[in-house]
Write a protein that holds these residues in place. Structure first.
Motif: not given
Length: 297
Positions: A189-215
């Motif tokens: 099993x691995x645990x997943x976490x995000x560099x950013x999870x909450x978005x609003x209108x200021x983020x409209x368009x493309x956003x680079x989001x980091x997914x971190x995987x921890x064993x």
């Protein structure tokens, strides 16, 4: 009875010569068998025989026992505790170690393993205890122990996929499963976490989001996904405010009609443009014709 000297399998012993008596003079006392006084006596039971001989050749003897005891425990030395990494791509490792060595004041102590897996065993992640004993010929015992830790230091595999995220009422929450594309680890099993999870209108368009995987062992890896944040569809409702006379203007020919535009969705703040040039959410100078309002988010 004496003890072995430190580090030796025996002891130097000084004893008193036997005494004798006879009815006639010229009695001779001799050591007939055994080691002389002051000699080094080996571990175990040693015997010295004395003989008395008188002038007529008559003889008698006696025996003295010198018992040398070994009460010194053997010294056993285990290898130091150590860590071995899992085999690449697997969740276990072959654990090899050198057998403990033992020394004793008397020859040939015996080393036996009393707990733990044998050297060369394949073991999963964890810490394992080993215990050994050394036994000498006098049944004295020495002990030692050590531990072996099998550790997973191999990073998990992070696999991302791009994703679209639709805003609702100007905001949205991204979950790790939205951009995970089968991240895994060889040990489960691995645990997943995000560099950013909450978005609003200021983020409209493309956003680079980091997914971190921890064993399970705390090893991590990451990947980056492109999240396209899409504002929600916008709609506008209008409401005309009527006067007491029941009409949208107070008197025929006047331009005092009032209407309110209420937008829904999209991304606030909103701008307004009525067909008479007014720019607020509420227009206050409308005549009796139909009117249009354009709302832009």
């Amino acid at each position: 009875t004496v003890n072995c000297e430190p580090g030796l399998c025996g002891a130097s012993v000084t004893y008193t010569m036997a005494t004798g008596s006879d009815n006639c003079p010229n009695l001779t006392l001799v050591r007939a068998l055994g080691l002389a006084s002051g000699s080094f006596f080996p571990r175990g039971s040693n015997f010295v025989t004395f003989e008395a001989i008188d002038g007529a050749g008559n003889a008698s003897n006696c025996e003295m026992g010198i018992h040398v005891l070994d009460n010194q425990a053997p010294v056993i030395t285990c290898p130091p505790s150590f860590t071995v990494n899992t085999t690449l791509g697997s969740c276990d490792a072959m654990v090899n170690f050198s057998l403990p060595t033992a020394t004793d004041n008397c020859p040939s102590p015996t080393v036996i393993q009393v707990s733990g897996n044998p050297s060369g065993a394949t073991l999963g992640i964890g810490t394992y205890s080993y215990a050994f004993e050394a036994h000498d010929i006098s049944a004295n015992q020495g002990f030692c122990n050590f531990t072996v830790t099998v550790a997973d230091q191999e990073s998990p595999t992070a696999i991302c996929q791009n994703s679209n995220l639709q805003l609702v009422q100007g905001s949205a929450t991204l979950s790790a499963s939205n951009i995970d594309n089968g991240s895994s680890d060889q040990c489960g099993t691995v645990t997943l976490s995000l560099g950013q999870s909450n978005f609003d209108c200021s983020h409209a368009g493309n956003n680079n989001v980091t997914l971190t995987v921890t064993d399970a062992s705390g090893n991590t890896s990451s990947c980056v996904a492109v999240v396209n944040v899409i504002p929600g569809a916008m709609s506008v409702t209008t409401q005309v405010q009527t006067y007491n006379c029941g009409y949208g203007i107070s008197c025929n020919g006047l331009s005092d009609g009032r209407a309110v535009a209420t937008p829904d969705g999209g991304c606030p703040p909103y701008s307004y443009l009525w067909d008479n040039g007014e720019t607020g959410a509420t227009a206050t100078h409308l005549d009796h014709y139909n009117h249009n309002v354009t709302v832009t988010d």
